[in-house]
Design an enzyme around this catalytic site. Structure first.
Site, PDB file in Angstrom:
ATOM      1  N   LYS A  65      -7.446  -0.049 -10.792  1.00  0.00           N
ATOM      2  CA  LYS A  65      -8.498  -1.067 -10.733  1.00  0.00           C
ATOM      3  C   LYS A  65      -7.916  -2.471 -10.742  1.00  0.00           C
ATOM      4  O   LYS A  65      -8.351  -3.333 -10.006  1.00  0.00           O
ATOM      5  CB  LYS A  65      -9.454  -0.878 -11.912  1.00  0.00           C
ATOM      6  CG  LYS A  65     -10.596  -1.867 -11.940  1.00  0.00           C
ATOM      7  CD  LYS A  65     -11.540  -1.645 -10.780  1.00  0.00           C
ATOM      8  CE  LYS A  65     -12.633  -2.686 -10.698  1.00  0.00           C
ATOM      9  NZ  LYS A  65     -13.227  -2.715  -9.339  1.00  0.00           N
ATOM     10  N   GLU A  82     -13.781  -4.748   5.535  1.00  0.00           N
ATOM     11  CA  GLU A  82     -14.140  -4.273   4.203  1.00  0.00           C
ATOM     12  C   GLU A  82     -14.651  -2.824   4.265  1.00  0.00           C
ATOM     13  O   GLU A  82     -14.295  -1.989   3.427  1.00  0.00           O
ATOM     14  CB  GLU A  82     -15.183  -5.223   3.573  1.00  0.00           C
ATOM     15  CG  GLU A  82     -15.824  -4.755   2.285  1.00  0.00           C
ATOM     16  CD  GLU A  82     -14.850  -4.429   1.150  1.00  0.00           C
ATOM     17  OE1 GLU A  82     -13.658  -4.748   1.247  1.00  0.00           O
ATOM     18  OE2 GLU A  82     -15.300  -3.804   0.181  1.00  0.00           O
ATOM     19  N   ARG A 122      -9.184   2.266 -14.566  1.00  0.00           N
ATOM     20  CA  ARG A 122      -8.115   1.419 -14.037  1.00  0.00           C
ATOM     21  C   ARG A 122      -7.156   2.203 -13.143  1.00  0.00           C
ATOM     22  O   ARG A 122      -6.369   1.611 -12.422  1.00  0.00           O
ATOM     23  CB  ARG A 122      -7.327   0.811 -15.199  1.00  0.00           C
ATOM     24  CG  ARG A 122      -8.147  -0.139 -16.035  1.00  0.00           C
ATOM     25  CD  ARG A 122      -7.398  -0.527 -17.290  1.00  0.00           C
ATOM     26  NE  ARG A 122      -6.198  -1.272 -16.988  1.00  0.00           N
ATOM     27  CZ  ARG A 122      -6.105  -2.589 -17.015  1.00  0.00           C
ATOM     28  NH1 ARG A 122      -7.143  -3.312 -17.328  1.00  0.00           N
ATOM     29  NH2 ARG A 122      -4.978  -3.200 -16.745  1.00  0.00           N
ATOM     30  N   LYS A 138     -12.959   0.456   2.340  1.00  0.00           N
ATOM     31  CA  LYS A 138     -13.698   1.289   1.386  1.00  0.00           C
ATOM     32  C   LYS A 138     -13.584   2.765   1.756  1.00  0.00           C
ATOM     33  O   LYS A 138     -13.379   3.618   0.902  1.00  0.00           O
ATOM     34  CB  LYS A 138     -15.158   0.839   1.376  1.00  0.00           C
ATOM     35  CG  LYS A 138     -15.879   0.921   0.100  1.00  0.00           C
ATOM     36  CD  LYS A 138     -15.688  -0.204  -0.902  1.00  0.00           C
ATOM     37  CE  LYS A 138     -14.381  -0.894  -0.977  1.00  0.00           C
ATOM     38  NZ  LYS A 138     -14.324  -2.058  -1.803  1.00  0.00           N
ATOM     39  N   ASN A 171       2.573  -1.799 -20.570  1.00  0.00           N
ATOM     40  CA  ASN A 171       2.042  -2.067 -19.218  1.00  0.00           C
ATOM     41  C   ASN A 171       2.965  -3.082 -18.578  1.00  0.00           C
ATOM     42  O   ASN A 171       3.404  -4.018 -19.257  1.00  0.00           O
ATOM     43  CB  ASN A 171       0.655  -2.703 -19.280  1.00  0.00           C
ATOM     44  CG  ASN A 171      -0.408  -1.724 -19.720  1.00  0.00           C
ATOM     45  OD1 ASN A 171      -0.129  -0.561 -19.956  1.00  0.00           O
ATOM     46  ND2 ASN A 171      -1.632  -2.217 -19.842  1.00  0.00           N
ATOM     47  N   GLY A 172       3.213  -2.942 -17.288  1.00  0.00           N
ATOM     48  CA  GLY A 172       4.058  -3.920 -16.595  1.00  0.00           C
ATOM     49  C   GLY A 172       5.369  -3.295 -16.159  1.00  0.00           C
ATOM     50  O   GLY A 172       5.492  -2.074 -16.068  1.00  0.00           O
ATOM     51  N   HIS A 180      -7.166  -4.086  24.464  1.00  0.00           N
ATOM     52  CA  HIS A 180      -5.751  -4.474  24.475  1.00  0.00           C
ATOM     53  C   HIS A 180      -4.882  -3.426  23.805  1.00  0.00           C
ATOM     54  O   HIS A 180      -3.765  -3.733  23.385  1.00  0.00           O
ATOM     55  CB  HIS A 180      -5.592  -5.843  23.808  1.00  0.00           C
ATOM     56  CG  HIS A 180      -6.372  -6.902  24.513  1.00  0.00           C
ATOM     57  ND1 HIS A 180      -5.962  -7.443  25.709  1.00  0.00           N
ATOM     58  CD2 HIS A 180      -7.585  -7.447  24.236  1.00  0.00           C
ATOM     59  CE1 HIS A 180      -6.873  -8.311  26.119  1.00  0.00           C
ATOM     60  NE2 HIS A 180      -7.873  -8.326  25.243  1.00  0.00           N
ATOM     61  N   GLU A 238     -10.066   4.029   0.882  1.00  0.00           N
ATOM     62  CA  GLU A 238      -9.828   4.108  -0.558  1.00  0.00           C
ATOM     63  C   GLU A 238     -10.413   5.341  -1.202  1.00  0.00           C
ATOM     64  O   GLU A 238      -9.759   5.971  -2.021  1.00  0.00           O
ATOM     65  CB  GLU A 238     -10.549   2.944  -1.254  1.00  0.00           C
ATOM     66  CG  GLU A 238      -9.915   1.631  -1.223  1.00  0.00           C
ATOM     67  CD  GLU A 238     -10.739   0.680  -2.066  1.00  0.00           C
ATOM     68  OE1 GLU A 238     -11.763   0.186  -1.566  1.00  0.00           O
ATOM     69  OE2 GLU A 238     -10.371   0.453  -3.227  1.00  0.00           O
ATOM     70  N   TRP A 254       0.271   4.547 -15.067  1.00  0.00           N
ATOM     71  CA  TRP A 254       0.206   4.590 -13.604  1.00  0.00           C
ATOM     72  C   TRP A 254       1.648   4.453 -13.149  1.00  0.00           C
ATOM     73  O   TRP A 254       2.270   3.406 -13.320  1.00  0.00           O
ATOM     74  CB  TRP A 254      -0.648   3.435 -13.106  1.00  0.00           C
ATOM     75  CG  TRP A 254      -0.997   3.483 -11.665  1.00  0.00           C
ATOM     76  CD1 TRP A 254      -1.961   4.237 -11.075  1.00  0.00           C
ATOM     77  CD2 TRP A 254      -0.390   2.724 -10.614  1.00  0.00           C
ATOM     78  NE1 TRP A 254      -1.998   3.996  -9.730  1.00  0.00           N
ATOM     79  CE2 TRP A 254      -1.045   3.067  -9.411  1.00  0.00           C
ATOM     80  CE3 TRP A 254       0.642   1.785 -10.561  1.00  0.00           C
ATOM     81  CZ2 TRP A 254      -0.706   2.525  -8.188  1.00  0.00           C
ATOM     82  CZ3 TRP A 254       0.978   1.238  -9.346  1.00  0.00           C
ATOM     83  CH2 TRP A 254       0.306   1.604  -8.171  1.00  0.00           C
ATOM     84  N   CYS A 296      -1.813   0.757 -15.615  1.00  0.00           N
ATOM     85  CA  CYS A 296      -1.699   1.286 -16.978  1.00  0.00           C
ATOM     86  C   CYS A 296      -2.717   0.631 -17.922  1.00  0.00           C
ATOM     87  O   CYS A 296      -3.146  -0.489 -17.690  1.00  0.00           O
ATOM     88  CB  CYS A 296      -0.323   1.000 -17.519  1.00  0.00           C
ATOM     89  SG  CYS A 296       1.007   1.596 -16.474  1.00  0.00           S
TER      90      CYS A 296
HETATM   91  C1  F6R Z   1     -10.871  -2.470  -3.185  1.00  0.00           C
HETATM   92  C2  F6R Z   1     -10.388  -3.162  -4.340  1.00  0.00           C
HETATM   93  C3  F6R Z   1      -9.117  -3.918  -4.221  1.00  0.00           C
HETATM   94  C4  F6R Z   1      -9.245  -5.254  -4.986  1.00  0.00           C
HETATM   95  C5  F6R Z   1      -7.876  -5.953  -5.035  1.00  0.00           C
HETATM   96  C6  F6R Z   1      -7.962  -7.285  -5.741  1.00  0.00           C
HETATM   97  O1  F6R Z   1     -12.070  -1.829  -3.427  1.00  0.00           O
HETATM   98  O2  F6R Z   1     -10.978  -3.129  -5.372  1.00  0.00           O
HETATM   99  O3  F6R Z   1      -8.730  -4.115  -2.901  1.00  0.00           O
HETATM  100  O4  F6R Z   1     -10.193  -6.045  -4.349  1.00  0.00           O
HETATM  101  O5  F6R Z   1      -6.955  -5.140  -5.706  1.00  0.00           O
HETATM  102  O6  F6R Z   1      -8.378  -7.129  -7.054  1.00  0.00           O
HETATM  103  P1  F6R Z   1      -8.956  -8.340  -7.870  1.00  0.00           P
HETATM  104  O7  F6R Z   1     -10.211  -8.741  -7.223  1.00  0.00           O
HETATM  105  O8  F6R Z   1      -9.156  -7.814  -9.253  1.00  0.00           O
HETATM  106  O9  F6R Z   1      -7.922  -9.433  -7.805  1.00  0.00           O
END
Ligand code: F6R
Length: 613
Positions: free
Chosen positions: A608, A486, A27, A490, A102-103, A509, A493, A76, A2
């Site tokens: 985000k 990683e 976000r 990506k 938010n929260g 395995h 996501e 959100w 949010c």
């Molecule tokens: C993936 C991504 C998330 C963040 C994770 C931690 O692309 O962005 O997996 O890496 O939510 O977020 P931060 O780094 O803000 O603690």
């Protein structure tokens, strides 16, 4: 997650709120709304809707509201589906008080039941509505807006950033926070609040950060802040050094692409900042991590979430290999509930782009309670993690707007490289000569990234070839396996493709049963000492009909015998390859997402900054 924005001043609040909400879109959210005090009507008007800020904009176009004070929100969904009713702001039944939040209010059921017993009816499924109703309830008793807010705070449990407006107090917004970020922006004859800096960057760069349990009363010409005991306190104002351009797309089709292309600069900024000019080591400024402090440490524990965690795994691998120190690692959501074996002899490294991730923050607080020293690797200056950690290394990546992290990951990996070099030097595990050799290779990284970026058209072409893939496997060994994790994240996501990373040696395995005709396997094979081993795993999947795309180091032409397609990264020191091998993966995920018509910068269901558990 949010987003909140608020405005009090001389302009029409609606465009300011909408502009702020647009800047918070990155976000992640599923509905949006505003509450504006309309002086002509003498009342608060709320306009909100499921979906994008554009939907809100057209709703406001059809039924305009105007006023010089207002609050806005992108939601959100946590409690209740995304819908018009559940969107914020929420009203008290009397429509005297409107709230954005938010929260999570953890005891909302108890509060709601209490208020229902008093005859209050609820119109949404949200936890937030209980705050609006409770504030309305107290306001009906005391007639004081500020007192009502304090009484609400005494009752609610959980995490929150709240902004409230009251129809009888059309000159002020009251805002408060606990465990959720909130900043106040100061202008001339106007003031702002926001959950995140980009929302107000267009109007002001003078801000202060709200701390837990502080209450701010924001008016056009003044902002007063009170502590828990309702005593007025003074806040330190600081000037944000981000520019609005940094938070805009600057001609790129997506923020993600812009941020991928910013990586050479981000890496070189970090190197310029951190290498001592006389070539004898790493500059850690005031962070005390010399021989003596390191002697007092018997283990390092790295804790983070998602992409930041994978940057941490690069660090774990390198610290163990080069500094020969025992390094444990965990995702923060596990670490915080497992009673980890840490104490005052543990250095806990937390990594976070936003510096606000709820699990990472709580993991850090737990580590501090257990007596460990916490070193935070953070991007957002002044964020909660940065403020609460014992020491901070800032990653200097600038604002990262796309939900999928790219440049922040690279900056975190560079921070891990630098920390490894520093600790290895201090522990006598790395000679100055070896250090200088790696340093020289590191200084070439920005230009190597540029070289990889020139291969973007090829990677786009691979996307066209592999766009029909339903399952994608990433395989690699050692550091390459971390890169695979990683890369796979990506792709999930933003392309919404099922993908799995495997340690290549583990295929036999079990997972190899999933390989069938045309399954796409991305092999990462940059580690020369493991190259032959990885190649034999590649041959195994090839023999079962997989199509194989290999990322390898320049000069390793042998891969051309096994790969359907291949991407070379420039030659570099073996410990530095994760940074380079990840760039083609970022581009591949990006082009796949674009090819599939996905919303690259705001992928579905994601936020985000994950400020709730
Ligand atoms: C993936 C991504 C998330 C963040 C994770 C931690 O692309 O962005 O997996 O890496 O939510 O977020 P931060 O780094 O803000 O603690």
């Amino acid at each position: 997650m949010c987003g909140i924005v608020g405005y009090v001043g001389g302009r029409n609040a609606v465009p300011v709120l909408l502009q702020g909400l647009k800047m918070l879109e990155y976000r992640g959210y599923d509905s949006a709304g505003v509450a504006v005090f309309n002086s002509k009507a003498g009342e608060i008007k709320v306009c909100k809707t499921k979906g994008r800020v554009e939907n809100l904009e057209s709703k406001l176009y059809d039924s305009p509201v105007a006023g010089k004070i207002g609050i806005g929100h992108t939601r959100w969904a946590t409690h209740g589906v995304p819908s018009d009713e559940n969107a914020h702001p929420h009203f008290s039944s009397s429509e005297k008080i409107a709230v954005v939040h938010n929260g999570i209010i953890e005891n909302y059921v108890v509060i709601r039941d209490f208020l229902r017993g008093q005859g209050y009816e609820f119109v949404s499924e949200t936890d937030t509505e209980c705050v609006a109703q409770l504030a309305g309830y107290y306001y009906s008793k005391s007639g004081s807006f500020l007192d009502s807010v304090y009484r609400v705070l005494a009752k609610v449990d959980g995490s929150y950033a709240l902004a409230l407006v009251c129809a009888d107090c059309p000159d002020k917004i009251i805002t408060v926070k606990k465990n959720c970020p909130l900043i106040v922006g100061l202008g001339k004859g106007e003031n702002f609040l926001a959950s995140d800096m980009p929302a107000i960057l267009k109007y002001t760069r003078n801000t202060f950060i709200m701390e837990d349990n502080e209450v701010a009363v924001i008016e056009k010409d003044s902002v007063k802040v009170y502590n828990k005991k309702k005593e007025e306190i003074q806040k330190e104002v600081y000037v944000v050094d981000w520019t609005i351009e940094a938070a805009e797309k600057s001609g790129y089709e997506h923020f993600m692409l812009k941020e991928i292309y910013e990586q050479p600069k981000v890496v070189s900024d970090n190197l310029n900042r951190r290498f001592k000019s006389d070539g004898t080591g790493i500059r850690l400024d005031s962070i005390k991590l010399g021989k003596e402090e390191l002697e007092g440490i018997n283990q390092i524990y790295i804790v983070a979430c998602g992409t930041a965690y994978y940057a941490g795994l690069v660090g774990k691998f390198l610290l163990e290999k080069m500094a020969r120190i025992h390094v444990n690692s965990d995702v923060a959501s596990e670490f915080r509930y497992k009673d980890p074996l840490i104490d005052e002899k543990t250095l806990v490294i937390v990594i976070s782009q936003s510096g606000e991730t709820a699990d990472t923050l709580e993991a850090m607080r737990l580590a501090k309670r257990k007596g460990s020293r916490v070193l935070a690797v953070v991007n957002v200056v002044g964020s909660t993690i940065a403020r609460e950690a014992n020491d901070v290394i800032y990653t200097l990546a600038g604002p990262e707007i796309a939900v999928a992290s790219t440049k922040a990951f690279s900056a975190q990996v560079v921070a891990m490289f630098l920390l490894t070099l520093h600790i290895s030097l201090e522990r006598g595990r790395l000679s100055l000569e070896e250090f200088r050799e790696i340093k020289a290779e590191m200084e070439l990284l920005p230009s190597h990234i540029n070289t990889i970026l020139t291969s973007a058209p090829n990677i786009k072409h691979f996307m066209e070839k592999y766009i029909g893939s339903k399952n994608v496997f990433y395989i690699g060994r050692g550091l390459d396996y971390v890169v695979c994790r990683e890369g796979s994240l990506k792709l999930k996501e933003i392309a919404y493709l099922h993908s799995e990373p495997y340690a290549a040696g583990e295929l036999k395995h079990g997972p190899i049963a999933l390989i069938e005709e045309s399954t796409l396997v991305i092999g990462v094979a940059t580690q020369q000492n493991l190259f032959a081993k990885t190649m034999s795993n590649i041959k195994e999947v090839k023999a079962r009909g997989a199509r194989v795309l290999i990322i390898a180091m320049e000069g390793n032409r042998e891969i051309e015998n096994y790969a359907d397609d291949y991407i070379y990264i420039p030659k570099t020191h073996p410990v530095l390859t994760p940074l380079l091998a990840n760039i083609p993966q970022q581009l591949f995920a990006y082009y796949m997402a674009v090819g599939l018509g996905n919303d690259v910068d705001k992928p579905r269901n994601l936020a985000k900054s994950v400020t709730v558990e």
